[in-house]
Each structure stands twice: as C-alpha cells, then as structure tokens.
Design a protein around this motif. Structure first.
Motif, mmCIF file in Angstrom:
data_model
loop_
_atom_site.group_PDB
_atom_site.id
_atom_site.type_symbol
_atom_site.label_atom_id
_atom_site.label_comp_id
_atom_site.label_asym_id
_atom_site.label_seq_id
_atom_site.Cartn_x
_atom_site.Cartn_y
_atom_site.Cartn_z
ATOM 1 N N ALA A 150 66.547 152.981 58.670
ATOM 2 C CA ALA A 150 66.922 151.818 59.480
ATOM 3 C C ALA A 150 68.338 151.978 60.023
ATOM 4 C CB ALA A 150 66.800 150.546 58.649
ATOM 5 N N LEU A 151 69.247 152.501 59.207
ATOM 6 C CA LEU A 151 70.626 152.664 59.678
ATOM 7 C C LEU A 151 70.708 153.699 60.788
ATOM 8 C CD1 LEU A 151 72.601 152.525 56.306
ATOM 9 C CD2 LEU A 151 72.350 150.736 58.041
ATOM 10 N N MET A 152 69.831 154.704 60.738
ATOM 11 C CA MET A 152 69.799 155.718 61.798
ATOM 12 C C MET A 152 69.431 155.088 63.144
ATOM 13 S SD MET A 152 70.729 158.568 60.467
ATOM 14 C CE MET A 152 70.439 159.654 61.852
ATOM 15 N N SER A 153 68.760 153.917 63.102
ATOM 16 C CA SER A 153 68.371 153.240 64.339
ATOM 17 C C SER A 153 69.511 152.433 64.958
ATOM 18 C CB SER A 153 67.195 152.292 64.081
ATOM 19 O OG SER A 153 66.127 152.942 63.448
ATOM 20 N N SER A 154 70.699 152.490 64.354
ATOM 21 C CA SER A 154 71.835 151.704 64.858
ATOM 22 C C SER A 154 71.479 150.235 65.054
ATOM 23 C CB SER A 154 72.325 152.244 66.211
ATOM 24 O OG SER A 154 73.159 153.338 66.012
ATOM 25 N N PRO A 155 71.181 149.524 63.982
ATOM 26 C CA PRO A 155 70.720 148.138 64.144
ATOM 27 C C PRO A 155 71.796 147.203 64.691
ATOM 28 C CG PRO A 155 70.945 148.737 61.808
ATOM 29 C CD PRO A 155 71.174 149.981 62.588
ATOM 30 N N ARG A 156 71.353 146.283 65.559
ATOM 31 C CA ARG A 156 72.215 145.159 65.943
ATOM 32 C C ARG A 156 72.033 144.060 64.897
ATOM 33 N NH1 ARG A 156 75.110 143.245 67.465
ATOM 34 N NH2 ARG A 156 75.089 141.974 69.344
ATOM 35 N N ILE A 157 70.802 144.023 64.353
ATOM 36 C CA ILE A 157 70.555 143.158 63.202
ATOM 37 C C ILE A 157 69.623 143.909 62.265
ATOM 38 C CG2 ILE A 157 68.669 141.952 64.421
ATOM 39 C CD1 ILE A 157 69.264 139.526 62.650
ATOM 40 N N LEU A 158 69.996 143.921 60.997
ATOM 41 C CA LEU A 158 69.207 144.646 59.998
ATOM 42 C C LEU A 158 68.417 143.632 59.170
ATOM 43 C CD1 LEU A 158 68.641 147.398 58.633
ATOM 44 C CD2 LEU A 158 70.563 146.928 57.117
ATOM 45 N N LEU A 159 67.108 143.737 59.235
ATOM 46 C CA LEU A 159 66.239 142.855 58.460
ATOM 47 C C LEU A 159 65.805 143.600 57.205
ATOM 48 C CD1 LEU A 159 63.911 141.936 61.473
ATOM 49 C CD2 LEU A 159 65.951 140.693 60.748
ATOM 50 N N MET A 160 65.934 142.965 56.050
ATOM 51 C CA MET A 160 65.551 143.654 54.821
ATOM 52 C C MET A 160 64.566 142.807 54.033
ATOM 53 S SD MET A 160 69.196 145.197 53.657
ATOM 54 C CE MET A 160 68.654 146.801 53.135
ATOM 55 N N ASP A 161 63.402 143.380 53.750
ATOM 56 C CA ASP A 161 62.357 142.654 53.033
ATOM 57 C C ASP A 161 62.307 143.093 51.567
ATOM 58 O OD1 ASP A 161 60.183 141.195 52.258
ATOM 59 O OD2 ASP A 161 58.907 141.771 53.962
ATOM 60 N N GLU A 162 62.861 142.280 50.717
ATOM 61 C CA GLU A 162 62.875 142.517 49.268
ATOM 62 C C GLU A 162 63.221 143.954 48.888
ATOM 63 O OE1 GLU A 162 60.345 140.387 46.730
ATOM 64 O OE2 GLU A 162 59.236 139.441 48.376
ATOM 65 N N PRO A 163 64.423 144.381 49.230
ATOM 66 C CA PRO A 163 64.797 145.761 48.900
ATOM 67 C C PRO A 163 64.874 146.010 47.398
ATOM 68 C CG PRO A 163 66.696 144.557 49.748
ATOM 69 C CD PRO A 163 65.496 143.681 49.950
ATOM 70 N N LYS A 181 78.511 146.543 51.356
ATOM 71 C CA LYS A 181 79.375 147.504 52.031
ATOM 72 C C LYS A 181 79.095 147.542 53.537
ATOM 73 C CE LYS A 181 80.894 152.206 51.070
ATOM 74 N NZ LYS A 181 80.619 153.393 50.265
ATOM 75 N N LEU A 182 77.817 147.436 53.886
ATOM 76 C CA LEU A 182 77.453 147.451 55.302
ATOM 77 C C LEU A 182 78.111 146.287 56.029
ATOM 78 C CD1 LEU A 182 73.643 148.321 55.124
ATOM 79 C CD2 LEU A 182 75.522 149.834 55.769
ATOM 80 N N ARG A 183 78.151 145.151 55.362
ATOM 81 C CA ARG A 183 78.797 143.995 55.990
ATOM 82 C C ARG A 183 80.311 144.177 56.012
ATOM 83 N NH1 ARG A 183 78.813 138.743 52.539
ATOM 84 N NH2 ARG A 183 79.835 140.263 51.205
ATOM 85 N N ASP A 184 80.888 144.535 54.865
ATOM 86 C CA ASP A 184 82.348 144.554 54.756
ATOM 87 C C ASP A 184 82.969 145.674 55.578
ATOM 88 O OD1 ASP A 184 81.999 142.430 53.131
ATOM 89 O OD2 ASP A 184 82.198 143.567 51.258
ATOM 90 N N ASP A 185 82.385 146.877 55.513
ATOM 91 C CA ASP A 185 83.010 148.019 56.197
ATOM 92 C C ASP A 185 82.541 148.176 57.628
ATOM 93 O OD1 ASP A 185 83.942 148.290 53.708
ATOM 94 O OD2 ASP A 185 83.073 150.257 53.273
ATOM 95 N N LEU A 186 81.257 147.853 57.887
ATOM 96 C CA LEU A 186 80.708 148.123 59.224
ATOM 97 C C LEU A 186 80.455 146.854 60.022
ATOM 98 C CD1 LEU A 186 78.203 150.778 57.929
ATOM 99 C CD2 LEU A 186 80.163 151.263 59.372
ATOM 100 N N LYS A 187 80.766 145.711 59.406
ATOM 101 C CA LYS A 187 80.580 144.420 60.089
ATOM 102 C C LYS A 187 79.130 144.238 60.561
ATOM 103 C CE LYS A 187 85.030 143.828 59.736
ATOM 104 N NZ LYS A 187 85.061 144.102 58.278
ATOM 105 N N MET A 188 78.201 144.739 59.755
ATOM 106 C CA MET A 188 76.803 144.677 60.167
ATOM 107 C C MET A 188 76.247 143.274 59.948
ATOM 108 S SD MET A 188 74.043 147.583 59.267
ATOM 109 C CE MET A 188 74.914 148.835 60.145
ATOM 110 N N THR A 189 75.276 142.908 60.793
ATOM 111 C CA THR A 189 74.600 141.624 60.671
ATOM 112 C C THR A 189 73.302 141.838 59.898
ATOM 113 O OG1 THR A 189 75.479 141.046 62.833
ATOM 114 C CG2 THR A 189 73.698 139.670 61.978
ATOM 115 N N VAL A 190 73.154 141.114 58.785
ATOM 116 C CA VAL A 190 72.002 141.367 57.918
ATOM 117 C C VAL A 190 71.225 140.075 57.671
ATOM 118 C CG1 VAL A 190 71.268 142.182 55.636
ATOM 119 C CG2 VAL A 190 73.256 143.241 56.734
#
Ligand SMILES: Nc1ncnc2c1ncn2[C@@H]1O[C@H](COP(=O)(O)OP(=O)(O)OP(=O)(O)O)[C@@H](O)[C@H]1O
Ligand SMILES: [Mg+2]
Lengths: 237, 305
Positions: A150-163, A181-190
């Motif tokens: 999923a990260l390889m897809s360069s998400p604008r929003i990352l949806l996670m189903d019961e990881p 870490k994805l949120r804190d370091d990469l400012k990703m939207t999850v």
C-alpha cells in the motif's frame, strides 16, 4: 477540508442492508479510527470508500468531489489505497514483485525508489525476503508486506482493515508503531478500522463507533476514552 | 526395430515436441492463468493455419508477411472472443470458482463445434498446405540416414522464439506481473490501480494471438492440415499443459518435448512390433495415460508450484 467524507451512506449485499445512514470525515494528516465489533460493518464501510461496493444512498467525497461510480482501480490512481482485511497478497508473486505492483499507477511509479527505500527501512525483513514468494511468509511478515504494498502506491489516504487481526501481541505492537510513525514522520492520512479498541484508541486522533451498521458515537480520542459506554462495552472497565 | 528407426523416431519426436510445446503455450496462458478452459484451442490454432494458407495461396503473400497478419488478426480475434463470449462469465469474477471454470468450458466447447463445422463447410475436408514452399534453399537436409525437412527446422526456431518471448513477457514485464496478480486475486489487484477487466481482455488477446501464430508451426510441421487436425492438437495440448503445470510456460515447453518424444517413440515401436495402422491411435492413448498418471500422482504437474 476533509480528505474523505461519507455522507449518509446506506448500502448492503443483495437484499441485506449492512450500513444505515453512515456519515464520517477523515481529516488530513491524522489517524481516524472506526471502532466496532464483529459484523458491525467496518469492512463494508471501507468497501464503499474503495468502490468495491456502491452506496445505495448517500455520497462519498474525496477531496470535496463525489467519487460514486468511480471504479476501484481509478480510485487507487487518485490515491485511495487500502490494506485489505486478511492481507490479500498474491501468493505466487515474490515479495519484490508485489512491491513493484504496489507502484503500478503512474503517480506511484514516479516515486518508486523513494518509496522502496522507505518500505525497506520500515520493514527490513522484506528486503531479506525480496525473492521469496508472498505465500511463504509468516503472518506478521504478510501484514508487513500488505502495508508495504500500500505504501508503494503513494497513498493520499491509507485505509487499513484490522491490521492486527491474527497477529501475535508483540507484532500487533510493531504494526501500530508503524502506523503512528506514518502519521508523525510522513504526515500520512490514515483511516483505521479495528476491533482491537484498546490499541486503536491509543493512536487515534478522532474516532467513530460503529454498531450494527450505524455510527453510534464519535469524538476525539480523549472524548472516546472518557465515554462511559466505551469503557463498559468495549474496554471492560 | 533397428537403431536407425530408433534414432529417426527420437529426432522426429523431439522436432514435433518443440512444436507441441509452443502450441500449448497459448493454452497454459488462457487456462492455467486465466482459468478459461479453452477446449477450442486446436481449432483456434487452425484458424491461424488456414489464414496463412489463404493469404499465401489466394493472395500470393509471403508466409512471413502472412504470419504477421495472423498475429494482428489473432489480437483482434482475442478481443472479439473476450467481449463476445468470456467477459460476461469472467469479467467481474474476483477469484475463479470451479463453477465459472465449467461455464467457460461449455461455451468454448460450443465455440469449437461451431468453428469446426465452419471449416468443413467453407474450406472442406481436403488437405491444405503451403505446397512446395520451403524454408531456405533446399526442402530437406540429409544427415546420414536422417532426413529432416527444412520447414520442420523453421518450425523449431519459431517455436523456441515464441515460447521465450511469452515466458519473458509473463515473468518480467509489468503486464506479465499484472496478469498473474489479477488471476490470483483480482480485487487486490484493483486496489493497487490495475483494471482487472482490461488485463483479462489483454490476456485473452495474447493467448489467442500466440495460438494462431502456433498454427503456422503446425502447418510447417504437418505439411498439410485438415479440419480434423485440431482433434489431435486440442487433446495433446491439454495433456502437455497439465504435465508442465498449469500456467507454467517453460513447463509446458518441456511437457511438449516429453509428449512429442513419447508419442514418436511409441508410434514407431507399435508400428514395428504390432500393426502400423494401430500405431497413431495407440500412441495417442499412451499420451492420455500419461495425463491420467500425472493427475493421479503429480496433479500440480512436473513443474507446478
Ligand atoms: N460479501 C458479503 N455478502 C453478504 N453479506 C456480507 C458480506 N460481507 C459482509 N456481509 C454482512 O454485512 C455485515 C457487515 O459485515 P462487515 O464485514 O462489514 O463487518 P466487519 O465489521 O468488517 O466485521 P469483522 O470484524 O468480522 O471483519 C454483516 O452482517 C455481514 O454478515
Ligand atoms: Mg471486517
């Protein structure tokens, strides 16, 4: 503006309705969680967002524009990327091939090396296993590969189903650290959906509670943690 | 049976085996990878053969140019077959079930009957071929008591090239990886931006084009063909694909060599110790006994994973 918005969505399978009047918003750069027990409708909600399932009523908006009717692969091109329930890896593809396909869209291809470096840094074990078939990985490694794809897809929003599903407690901890870490370091939207409410609340910025296909509560992490209902029904306090 | 006969049947068995391996490549792709049980496989190959014969005899085109036209037509026939017959059955399916696979078998069976009867009606049952056309300056090469037709050699060269290209396409290119991903889990593929319908259509196109190309190899090897030629190549291709492991291009190539060798040898042995008239049908039976044994003892094939 919210990255993603569900507006009064009804949907279901065949005749059987699974979601009633579901509205939620995912803000940029934070972790939004949807909490709910077995069969509450968490996966169904994500299916409406990825386009695998269409809403019967209501609207789904991405960056302010309705995406109802857009097929899943087009939504992936827009950056709506999901780590599906049960990982859904391609068992006969190698780890490296899986990562390559993660970067299938033009948008993601441009950032291939950058994303590969990030993924190997987050999950060094995937580098060691790069030539191995995905079907031969352990449960924890499979989940890492699913997130990495999923990260390889360069998400604008990352949806996670019961990881955390089916993983040993120690590995669950690792996975949640990565999400933080994805949120804190990469400012990703999850947008994370979980049954593991205890863990999910620890990293959430904002959350919704889904019960039998309806949103019954929402609030910031503090509000949810303080709620009598959640403490009793979900945390057993 | 003398040593000479033995050597001759081995060499010819292998020459045919290489052709069989290439003829089976399209089937291992459409059946092994896409789960469409193309029981019209041999008939589709003959479509290529007849097209090339027609372009050569009627229009006087060089067989090489005809081959390129056959390739282009194969892609077009693939599109037509996908949208006309397969899309409704497999287009939206995420993970193929046995029920869907069976329905593809039935529709392809109907197609094979339709196409065979069209051959009889429009082309007739007389043998058709490239006549005296041959590859290179001579039509035969003699090595001691061995006589090898240069057309058979051309068939081998083209067969190896075709298998190598298809193998690399599937193993190394983005399209190949996307094809494998879609066939293993189409929904997961759509989540990374792959359009499963487009990939299924392209897989059909490649399979049909490659199969029609392999019709040229059949033509070169057999010298002439009749509609009934398909009745030999369809079942043998199935044996070879199972033997090599479904979806494994290299596996089916080796499977082709094995079946070519076994068929060639058993035919020679049966002809010399029993009855020349019985040799072809009995040798075919032996090929099918191999299919049964493979299914019983190594159902994933020799090279299946
Ligand atoms: N493919 C399907 N076909 C028919 N009904 C379905 C399907 N998937 C889910 N449902 C039904 O929809 C409702 C919501 O299911 P959903 O999978 O969204 O729940 P969930 O919250 O993800 O549960 P879990 O924690 O078990 O994954 C359930 O009643 C379920 O039985
Ligand atoms: Mg679920």
């Amino acid at each position: 503006m919210a990255v993603l918005e569900l507006d009064k969505v009804d949907t279901g399978y065949g005749e059987a309705q699974a979601l009633w009047d579901v509205s939620l918003k995912v803000q940029e750069g934070g972790i939004t969680v949807v909490l709910g027990s077995n069969g509450a409708g968490k996966t169904t909600t994500l299916r409406v967002i990825t386009g695998i399932l269409s809403p019967w009523k209501g609207d789904v908006k991405f960056l302010g524009k309705s995406i109802v009717g857009t097929p899943p692969h087009k939504r992936a091109e827009m950056g709506i990327i999901m780590v599906p329930e049960g990982r859904r890896l391609w068992p006969q593809l190698t780890v490296y091939e899986t990562l390559e396909l993660g970067a299938y869209t033009n948008r993601a291809k441009e950032k291939f090396s950058e994303n590969l470096e990030l993924v190997y840094q987050l999950f060094p074990v995937l580098k060691e296993r790069s030539k191995q078939l995905a079907g031969t990985l352990s449960g924890g490694e499979s989940q890492m590969l699913a997130i990495a794809r999923a990260l390889m897809s360069s998400p604008r929003i990352l949806l996670m189903d019961e990881p955390s599903l089916g993983l040993a407690p120690k590995i669950v901890l690792d996975v949640f650290k990565v999400i933080e870490k994805l949120r804190d370091d990469l400012k990703m939207t999850v947008l994370l959906v979980e049954q593991n409410i205890h863990m999910a609340l620890q990293i959430a910025d904002y959350g919704y509670v889904l019960e039998q296909g309806r949103i019954v509560m929402e609030g910031t992490r503090e509000e949810l943690e303080r709620s009598e209902k959640i403490r009793k029904a979900y945390l057993g306090l | 049976m003398g040593l000479a006969t033995f050597v001759i049947s081995i060499v010819h068995g292998l020459l045919w085996g290489v052709v069989l391996g290439a003829v089976s490549a399209g089937l291992t792709l459409i059946w092994g990878v896409m789960k469409v049980v193309n029981v019209a496989h041999g008939e589709v190959a003959l479509l290529g053969s007849y097209l090339i014969v027609g372009l050569y005899c009627a229009l006087g085109l060089s067989p090489y140019i005809a081959l390129i036209i056959a390739l282009a037509s194969g892609l077009a026939v693939g599109i037509a077959m996908y949208w006309g017959m397969l899309h409704k059955l497999v287009g939206k399916v995420e993970v193929m079930t046995l029920r869907v696979e069976m329905s593809t078998l039935l529709i392809m069976f109907a197609f094979s009957v339709a196409i065979t009867n069209s051959y009889y009606y429009f082309i007739g049952s007389e043998p058709k071929g490239l006549g005296l056309w041959h590859f290179g300056p001579k039509s035969n090469i003699n090595i001691g008591y061995l006589v090898i037709r240069t057309n058979s050699i051309l068939a081998c060269i083209l067969a190896v090239a075709l298998v190598a290209v298809l193998h690399l396409l599937l193993a190394k290119t983005t399209l190949g990886k996307a094809i494998r991903a879609v066939m293993q889990d189409a929904q997961a593929a759509s989540l990374v931006g792959i359009n499963p319908v487009k990939i299924k259509m392209q897989t059909t196109m490649i399979s049909i084009a490659v199969t029609m190309l392999s019709g040229f190899l059949i033509l070169l090897h057999e010298t002439s063909i009749i509609p009934g030629t398909a009745a030999l190549y369809t079942p043998l291709s199935f044996v070879i694909v199972v033997l090599g492991g479904l979806g494994n291009i290299m596996g089916s190539f080796v499977g082709g060599l094995i079946i070519g060798l076994v068929y060639g040898l058993s035919k020679a042995v049966i002809a010399s110790v029993f009855n020349p008239l019985a040799s072809a049908p009995l040798a075919l039976s032996i090929a099918f006994i191999i299919l049964v044994l493979t299914l019983l003892f190594k159902p994933e094939g020799l090279f299946g994973r």
